[in-house]
Each structure stands twice: as structure tokens, then as C-alpha cells.
Enzyme design. Structure first.
Site, PDB file in Angstrom:
ATOM      1  N   GLY A  45       0.841  -1.190   0.000  1.00  0.00           N
ATOM      2  CA  GLY A  45       0.000   0.000   0.000  1.00  0.00           C
ATOM      3  C   GLY A  45       0.874   1.238   0.000  1.00  0.00           C
ATOM      4  O   GLY A  45       2.005   1.204   0.504  1.00  0.00           O
ATOM      5  N   GLN A  50       2.974   9.849   1.126  1.00  0.00           N
ATOM      6  CA  GLN A  50       4.284   9.179   1.105  1.00  0.00           C
ATOM      7  C   GLN A  50       5.095   9.499  -0.147  1.00  0.00           C
ATOM      8  O   GLN A  50       6.263   9.114  -0.245  1.00  0.00           O
ATOM      9  CB  GLN A  50       4.091   7.667   1.219  1.00  0.00           C
ATOM     10  CG  GLN A  50       3.533   7.248   2.570  1.00  0.00           C
ATOM     11  CD  GLN A  50       3.339   5.756   2.639  1.00  0.00           C
ATOM     12  OE1 GLN A  50       2.350   5.246   2.153  1.00  0.00           O
ATOM     13  NE2 GLN A  50       4.300   5.047   3.215  1.00  0.00           N
ATOM     14  N   CYS A 107       5.706  -0.043   7.269  1.00  0.00           N
ATOM     15  CA  CYS A 107       5.318   1.101   6.440  1.00  0.00           C
ATOM     16  C   CYS A 107       6.534   1.508   5.614  1.00  0.00           C
ATOM     17  O   CYS A 107       7.647   1.553   6.139  1.00  0.00           O
ATOM     18  CB  CYS A 107       4.888   2.246   7.355  1.00  0.00           C
ATOM     19  SG  CYS A 107       4.398   3.738   6.466  1.00  0.00           S
ATOM     20  N   LEU A 108       6.322   1.803   4.330  1.00  0.00           N
ATOM     21  CA  LEU A 108       7.453   2.178   3.470  1.00  0.00           C
ATOM     22  C   LEU A 108       8.143   3.455   3.959  1.00  0.00           C
ATOM     23  O   LEU A 108       9.313   3.678   3.638  1.00  0.00           O
ATOM     24  CB  LEU A 108       6.993   2.351   2.025  1.00  0.00           C
ATOM     25  CG  LEU A 108       6.571   1.074   1.287  1.00  0.00           C
ATOM     26  CD1 LEU A 108       6.125   1.403  -0.132  1.00  0.00           C
ATOM     27  CD2 LEU A 108       7.705   0.052   1.270  1.00  0.00           C
ATOM     28  N   HIS A 149      -4.692   1.237   7.374  1.00  0.00           N
ATOM     29  CA  HIS A 149      -3.365   1.875   7.488  1.00  0.00           C
ATOM     30  C   HIS A 149      -3.242   3.021   6.482  1.00  0.00           C
ATOM     31  O   HIS A 149      -2.801   4.127   6.819  1.00  0.00           O
ATOM     32  CB  HIS A 149      -2.290   0.796   7.267  1.00  0.00           C
ATOM     33  CG  HIS A 149      -0.876   1.285   7.253  1.00  0.00           C
ATOM     34  ND1 HIS A 149       0.062   0.877   8.191  1.00  0.00           N
ATOM     35  CD2 HIS A 149      -0.220   2.138   6.423  1.00  0.00           C
ATOM     36  CE1 HIS A 149       1.221   1.478   7.930  1.00  0.00           C
ATOM     37  NE2 HIS A 149       1.085   2.236   6.852  1.00  0.00           N
ATOM     38  N   GLU A 150      -3.658   2.746   5.229  1.00  0.00           N
ATOM     39  CA  GLU A 150      -3.525   3.763   4.174  1.00  0.00           C
ATOM     40  C   GLU A 150      -4.492   4.921   4.393  1.00  0.00           C
ATOM     41  O   GLU A 150      -4.142   6.090   4.175  1.00  0.00           O
ATOM     42  CB  GLU A 150      -3.753   3.134   2.792  1.00  0.00           C
ATOM     43  CG  GLU A 150      -2.765   2.041   2.411  1.00  0.00           C
ATOM     44  CD  GLU A 150      -1.322   2.416   2.624  1.00  0.00           C
ATOM     45  OE1 GLU A 150      -0.958   3.596   2.442  1.00  0.00           O
ATOM     46  OE2 GLU A 150      -0.535   1.526   2.994  1.00  0.00           O
ATOM     47  N   HIS A 153      -3.091   7.340   6.748  1.00  0.00           N
ATOM     48  CA  HIS A 153      -2.094   8.225   6.110  1.00  0.00           C
ATOM     49  C   HIS A 153      -2.763   9.452   5.483  1.00  0.00           C
ATOM     50  O   HIS A 153      -2.224  10.559   5.534  1.00  0.00           O
ATOM     51  CB  HIS A 153      -1.384   7.496   4.961  1.00  0.00           C
ATOM     52  CG  HIS A 153      -0.147   6.761   5.341  1.00  0.00           C
ATOM     53  ND1 HIS A 153       0.962   7.369   5.880  1.00  0.00           N
ATOM     54  CD2 HIS A 153       0.179   5.446   5.212  1.00  0.00           C
ATOM     55  CE1 HIS A 153       1.911   6.456   6.077  1.00  0.00           C
ATOM     56  NE2 HIS A 153       1.465   5.275   5.679  1.00  0.00           N
TER      57      HIS A 153
HETATM   58 ZN    ZN Z   1       2.336   3.434   5.715  1.00  0.00          ZN
END
Ligand code: ZN
Length: 187
Positions: A45, A50, A107-108, A149-150, A153
Site C-alpha cells: 500500500g 508518502q 510502512c514504506l 493503514h492507508e 495516512h
Molecule cells: Zn504506511
């Protein structure tokens, strides 16, 4: 074209995303670039914040995570979650349908940092899809975790905000180090 990733410590990750009004050619290009970026970094995701954009757009593709099951219901019928991947969601709204369960997340924007987070296991999702259509589905397991999660963000909320105190204490030093590194690179 893949895009540079934004890491923890950059204030854009705390920005609330603006509503996406329509799928313009610019949004279409951003979706394509975000999908490429997510694939490059082997994520499941990626949120617009991000890649430095303050809008309510996320892309998801859970196919790479084969060992963590997901469920999907489309119009009340069970469906294969992989059949709708990858997805782009704009302005997603979530309704929890059952109790929270704990599960591992990364998380990236937080390389090498992981922790268990408690979230509802099954949710209803309403969103605008990549053709500008309204989408609605029910999902569970990893896909439900990923969508939550997304969506966080898109409102400037990060997974570390949802960790319980002992979990966060375990990663405190790594978090501080990442934040300092990011801030040093921004100066
Ligand atoms: Zn994340």
C-alpha cells in the site's frame, strides 16, 4: 516513473489530504506513478502523502503478501481479493464491522521498523475508484488492515500513533534515529 519516498520526520506525512474531486489526467498519472513506486519498494500500500502529495489517494496491491489471508465481499457475494488488485482508492470512508485484532505492520516511510497494531478485522469501504466510479466493498484480514493503514495516512495519522505503549517503547530508538536522519536531509 517511480517517485521518491517520503520518510518519517518529514512534515508532509502529518498533512491531512484534500478531497479528490475528479480523476483528471494528472491524477491518472499520479496513480500510475504510485503503483510503480509501490512495486519498486515491494509495498502492499502507498498513500499520496508518502510521495509528497496532500490528497486523499492511496494505491493498494496485496498480491505480494501470499501468506497473510484476506477476504472480500462485493455486493454481498464472496469474491477473490486478488481479482480487484491493484486498486486505487480516493476519499475512502471506513465502517468497522467487528472487533479489533492485533497484527504486525510496517510502512514504506519507516524502513525496517515493525510493530503489532490493533485494528478492526472486517470493514466496509466506500471510495471513489480510478475511473471516478463509486466503489463499495467489505473486506477482512490483511486487506482490511492495509486499507485502514492507508486511510490513516490520508488524514496524517501514522501506524506508530496506534501502537500501544510497550510496542512503541521497543522501537523508540529506531524511530528517533529515523526522524533525525530525515530532518537532517531536509535542512
Ligand atoms: Zn504506511
Amino acid at each position: 516513473m517511480d517517485l521518491p519516498l517520503i520518510y518519517y520526520g518529514d512534515p508532509v506525512l502529518r498533512a491531512k489530504g484534500a478531497t479528490v474531486e475528479a480523476v483528471t489526467p494528472e491524477i491518472e498519472q499520479l496513480i500510475a506513478d504510485m503503483l510503480e513506486t509501490m512495486k519498486k519498494y515491494r509495498g502492499i500500500g502507498l498513500a499520496a502523502q508518502q510521495v509528497g502529495r496532500k490528497i486523499q489517494l492511496t494505491v493498494i496491491d496485496i498480491r505480494a503478501a501470499e501468506n497473510r489471508p484476506s477476504t472480500l465481499e462485493l455486493e454481498g457475494e464472496e469474491a477473490d481479493p486478488n481479482s480487484i488488485m491493484p486498486i486505487a482508492l480516493m476519499n475512502p470512508k471506513i465502517t468497522p464491522l467487528n472487533d479489533p485484532v492485533s497484527g504486525p505492520e510496517g510502512c514504506l516511510s519507516f524502513p525496517e521498523i515493525f510493530g503489532d497494531i490493533s485494528r478492526p478485522e472486517k470493514i466496509r469501504v466506500q471510495a471513489m475508484g480510478r475511473e471516478g466510479e463509486s466503489m463499495e466493498f467489505v473486506c477482512g484480514g490483511l486487506l482490511a488492515r492495509c486499507v485502514q493503514h492507508e486511510t490513516d495516512h490520508l488524514h496524517g495519522i501514522l501506524f506508530v500513533d496506534r501502537m500501544d505503549r510497550p510496542t512503541k517503547a521497543d522501537i523508540r530508538d529506531d524511530l528517533n534515529a529515523l526522524q533525525e536522519k530525515t530532518k537532517a536531509e531536509l535542512d
